[in-house]
Design a protein around this motif. Structure first.
Motif, PDB file in Angstrom:
ATOM      1  N   VAL A  24       0.835  -1.204   0.000  1.00  0.00           N
ATOM      2  CA  VAL A  24       0.000   0.000   0.000  1.00  0.00           C
ATOM      3  C   VAL A  24       0.867   1.251   0.000  1.00  0.00           C
ATOM      4  N   ILE A  25       1.979   1.214   0.748  1.00  0.00           N
ATOM      5  CA  ILE A  25       2.882   2.371   0.768  1.00  0.00           C
ATOM      6  C   ILE A  25       3.492   2.593  -0.602  1.00  0.00           C
ATOM      7  N   ALA A  26       3.929   1.497  -1.255  1.00  0.00           N
ATOM      8  CA  ALA A  26       4.482   1.637  -2.610  1.00  0.00           C
ATOM      9  C   ALA A  26       3.438   2.155  -3.588  1.00  0.00           C
ATOM     10  N   LEU A  27       2.213   1.641  -3.456  1.00  0.00           N
ATOM     11  CA  LEU A  27       1.137   2.108  -4.331  1.00  0.00           C
ATOM     12  C   LEU A  27       0.837   3.591  -4.085  1.00  0.00           C
ATOM     13  N   ALA A  28       0.853   3.986  -2.812  1.00  0.00           N
ATOM     14  CA  ALA A  28       0.626   5.400  -2.503  1.00  0.00           C
ATOM     15  C   ALA A  28       1.744   6.270  -3.060  1.00  0.00           C
ATOM     16  N   GLY A  29       2.994   5.759  -3.004  1.00  0.00           N
ATOM     17  CA  GLY A  29       4.094   6.523  -3.596  1.00  0.00           C
ATOM     18  C   GLY A  29       3.944   6.672  -5.100  1.00  0.00           C
ATOM     19  N   ALA A  30       3.515   5.596  -5.765  1.00  0.00           N
ATOM     20  CA  ALA A  30       3.291   5.690  -7.213  1.00  0.00           C
ATOM     21  C   ALA A  30       2.176   6.674  -7.536  1.00  0.00           C
ATOM     22  N   HIS A  31       1.092   6.618  -6.767  1.00  0.00           N
ATOM     23  CA  HIS A  31       0.002   7.571  -6.990  1.00  0.00           C
ATOM     24  C   HIS A  31       0.459   9.006  -6.742  1.00  0.00           C
ATOM     25  N   LYS A  32       1.311   9.184  -5.739  1.00  0.00           N
ATOM     26  CA  LYS A  32       1.805  10.528  -5.459  1.00  0.00           C
ATOM     27  C   LYS A  32       2.665  11.053  -6.600  1.00  0.00           C
ATOM     28  N   ARG A  33       3.492  10.172  -7.189  1.00  0.00           N
ATOM     29  CA  ARG A  33       4.286  10.600  -8.343  1.00  0.00           C
ATOM     30  C   ARG A  33       3.392  10.969  -9.524  1.00  0.00           C
ATOM     31  N   VAL A  34       2.342  10.178  -9.732  1.00  0.00           N
ATOM     32  CA  VAL A  34       1.410  10.503 -10.820  1.00  0.00           C
ATOM     33  C   VAL A  34       0.724  11.842 -10.553  1.00  0.00           C
TER      34      VAL A  34
END
Length: 744
Positions: A665-675
């Protein structure tokens, strides 16, 4: 072809537009790709072709845009005509077209379409009926129209607590009280807990006998003692161990424990679910200060307001928020420009003031501890009605005075700590939250200190059975008194403080009354009041099973008290708490209260010995012991399964899986934040592109104006040439410059 005719097409077939090559977004993209452009010339040429086509695609209709339009068109055709955002004439025309198209369909298709339409209408009618049954729907709409969404959030939060407490009451009533009530009428045999001849099982009755004076009933009603102690209200009344119905046996101690765990877990899930939406909104809004300014300027108005005074107040609130944001930016700049000497001075001042705050909190907690001990000792001897009532409510009085005085001290101290305005509000509120919730813990600690200490030093029963033969009922009485006294204080402040203040301000022309002003409806302070009461309810429900019903009635009455005082006595705060983050703040404070309430309940269930004279857990050492004993009586398969779930191996495996899921979930949140950051950059570049195109358009308009002015002084023969010249002048926008980016 007319749309693409403005683009410059080279002979290689790749569409290029030199004007679009000059866009800031295109230049920035080339600059970012230039360091990585180490491939062959063919690869560079293909990348240029893709970039040129992507730049010109802003004005062309891409495949993705066509798919999006098709999707929107399909959704529009499926929606009812009355819901379409079109004028009435177009709606009638669309309806006629749909009727004509329906005639060409087969009977089966027409039946499916009419069935789908009927089911959709039934669904809409059902949702509308359910929304009409929503509690206080009309009152909340009136409050929203008069005072906006900021104050609306408080009343919505109050409605949520009413529903939560009602569900808690249903759980307690359905699984604990109802089996006892229905057992005599359902041919059920009840087994009571009873131990004869044992010292710890002595539980003298506290009900009054003989001629009882009227004020003694009032004392019992306010304190929970006397005739109320041996009722369904308190823990000591539930002496049933099992209820034998014709087809099954009901284990009441197990049900009592599981219902306690259930209402705490249900509260946690419900609060987290409601706070998720507010947290995401707050996270997005607090991410960018520039976005906050834009939201306030372009989307900050509350269109639900229909009152003139509320509109003026909303205007001043927006002005205040803009001033606050600018002040925060100024303070950030001031903090960045501080010298080392100034930083040391500020830190020393904050250290001294925080030490003073700790001293104030320690003095309040010590006062609560002393008052609780004195109250417990004074209740052993009866003096008269007034003094007995004061002794009963002495801890509640001290806690209320501490909750009233400490916010004033905190508001005065925070002015010298040099924080930003928004942080001042949050920090003061967190100090008040800590004071209110910790005061309950101090009360319980002082109570448990007396419950677990004996005069001989060694408690035979595991607790002081002489002073507290049923200590659970005594704790329930303290929670009951806190709840009743809190309700009395809220009503008394409304009647004896806010209403007279309103009369003085309206009908007294003296300068002091005008300076005093009308009472402000401070949302955070009102929320802290009901969170304080809800924390008491969570703690006291195990010891006072009917406390959720009392809390439901209390909040139901408080809703109308606050509504009346808001409309008639108070005005919204001139420094409003931000409505955008209010819901999340309310639920965050409520979550803190729930976490704090779980600590004493867990200690009371798992650590302190049960009373041997009352309650459903007479035959157990602690309340938690009923769970492993029940598991040991299950069949072998179920027992093995439950023991495996509660084993350390399963706990470690669950912890590892939870950690992996958390990392994902943290990695997914980081990817969403980059997007999100890329999309923000794209929005910024789109704004620069629009500004660039507007500048070019203005240049073209000025050039055309100069040409038209010069053409007016020429002859009639030159006027014939001017259209072609103007058409060539229009190419000014697309003629490639000598150093165009596409020719690098």
């Amino acid at each position: 072809m007319e749309r693409d005719s403005v683009f410059h097409n080279d002979r290689l077939g790749a569409p290029r537009n030199p004007l679009l090559d000059q866009l800031p977004s295109y230049q920035s993209l080339l600059y970012r790709r230039k360091p990585s452009a180490s491939g062959s010339n063919k690869r560079r040429g293909s990348s240029r072709t893709r970039l040129g086509s992507s730049s010109s695609g802003k004005w062309g209709q891409t495949t993705l845009a066509r798919q999006h339009e098709e999707k929107l068109r399909t959704q529009t055709l499926q929606r009812p005509v009355r819901e379409l955002p079109k004028p009435m004439a177009e709606k009638r025309r669309d309806k006629d077209q749909r009727l004509e198209q329906a005639k060409d369909l087969s009977s089966w298709s027409q039946w499916k379409q009419s069935t789908r339409r009927t089911l959709r209408r039934l669904k809409e009618d059902g949702f509308e009926m359910l929304s009409n049954l929503e509690l206080w729907r009309g009152d909340i709409h009136v409050i929203e129209g008069m005072f906006g969404t900021g104050i609306l959030s408080y009343f919505s939060f109050l409605r949520f607590l009413v529903l939560l407490n009602f569900i808690m009451f249903l759980l307690m009533f359905g699984f604990v009280m109802l089996p006892i009530i229905t057992a005599p009428h359902a041919s059920g045999n009840t087994t009571f807990n009873h131990v004869d001849g044992f010292e710890c099982s002595n539980y003298p009755s506290t009900s009054r006998r003989g001629l009882v004076v009227f004020h003694q009933h009032i004392t019992d009603l306010l304190s929970g003692a006397g005739f109320l102690e041996q009722t369904y209200l308190f823990y000591g009344y539930y002496k049933v161990e099992t209820i034998h119905f014709p087809k099954f046996t009901y284990n009441l101690p197990l049900a009592y424990l599981l219902v306690t765990i259930a209402y705490l877990f249900l509260s946690l899930i419900w609060i987290v679910k409601r706070s998720a939406t507010g947290f995401k909104r707050k996270l997005v809004q607090d991410e960018d200060r520039f976005q906050s300014f834009c939201n306030k300027i372009f989307a900050g108005w509350d269109f639900c307001i229909v009152n003139d005074s509320a509109a003026r107040l909303k205007r001043s609130s927006l002005l205040y928020e803009l001033k606050t944001d600018l002040e925060e930016e100024r303070i950030k700049q001031k903090i960045a420009d501080r010298t080392r000497k100034e930083k040391c001075r500020i830190y020393v001042i904050r250290l001294i003031l925080n030490l003073f705050v700790i001293a104030v909190l320690a003095a309040c907690f010590y006062s609560i501890y002393i008052a609780t001990n004195f109250s417990q000792k004074a209740q052993m001897t009866k003096v008269n009605f007034i003094l007995d009532l004061i002794y009963e409510y002495l801890p509640s009085i001290v806690i209320t005075l501490a909750n009233f005085i400490t916010p004033l001290i905190f508001s005065l101290i925070i002015q010298f700590e040099d924080y930003s305005p928004a942080f001042e509000i949050r920090f003061t509120l967190m100090r008040c939250v800590f004071m209110r919730l910790t005061s309950i813990c101090v009360l319980l600690v002082s109570l448990w200190g007396q419950i677990t200490s004996c005069q001989e030093g060694n408690c035979v029963c595991g607790y002081n059975h002489i002073l507290y033969p049923c200590w659970e009922s005594r704790v329930g009485q303290e929670m009951y008194k806190l709840m009743i006294f809190d309700f009395i204080i809220i009503g008394a402040v409304t009647v004896f403080v806010e209403f007279p203040r309103k009369l003085i301000v309206d009908y007294c022309d003296c300068g002091l009354a005008k300076w005093w002003g009308q009472q402000e409806f401070a949302i955070p302070q009102n929320v802290l009041e009901i969170v304080y009461g809800q924390t008491i309810c969570w703690i006291g429900t195990f010891y006072c099973p009917l406390l959720p019903a009392i809390c439901t009635i209390k909040y139901f009455i408080i809703f109308y008290i606050k509504k009346v005082t808001l409309v008639n006595n108070c005005r919204p705060a001139t420094r409003p708490f931000r409505a955008s983050s209010s819901n999340f703040f309310f639920l965050a404070v409520l979550l803190i209260g729930l976490a704090l309430a779980c600590v004493p309940v867990t200690i009371g269930i798992a650590q302190i010995s049960c009373s041997q004279a009352c309650g459903p857990f007479v035959n157990y050492t602690t309340s938690w012991e009923v769970l492993p004993r029940t598991v040991s009586q299950l069949p072998a398969g179920a027992r093995t399964f439950l023991l495996a779930i509660s084993s350390e191996a399963f706990a470690v495996s669950l912890f590892v899986i939870t950690c992996l899921a958390m990392f994902y979930v943290i990695a997914l949140a980081g990817a969403h934040k980059r997007v999100i950051n890329q999309l923000r950059e794209q929005l910024v570049m789109d704004g620069r592109d629009k500004r660039f195109l507007i500048q070019k358009l203005c240049q073209a308009q000025r050039t055309c104006a100069i040409i038209s002015t010069g053409a007016g002084s020429q002859s009639h023969s030159s006027d014939r040439v001017s259209p072609s010249y103007r058409s060539n002048s229009g190419v000014f926008l697309i003629q490639p410059p000598p150093d165009s980016a596409t020719h690098v």
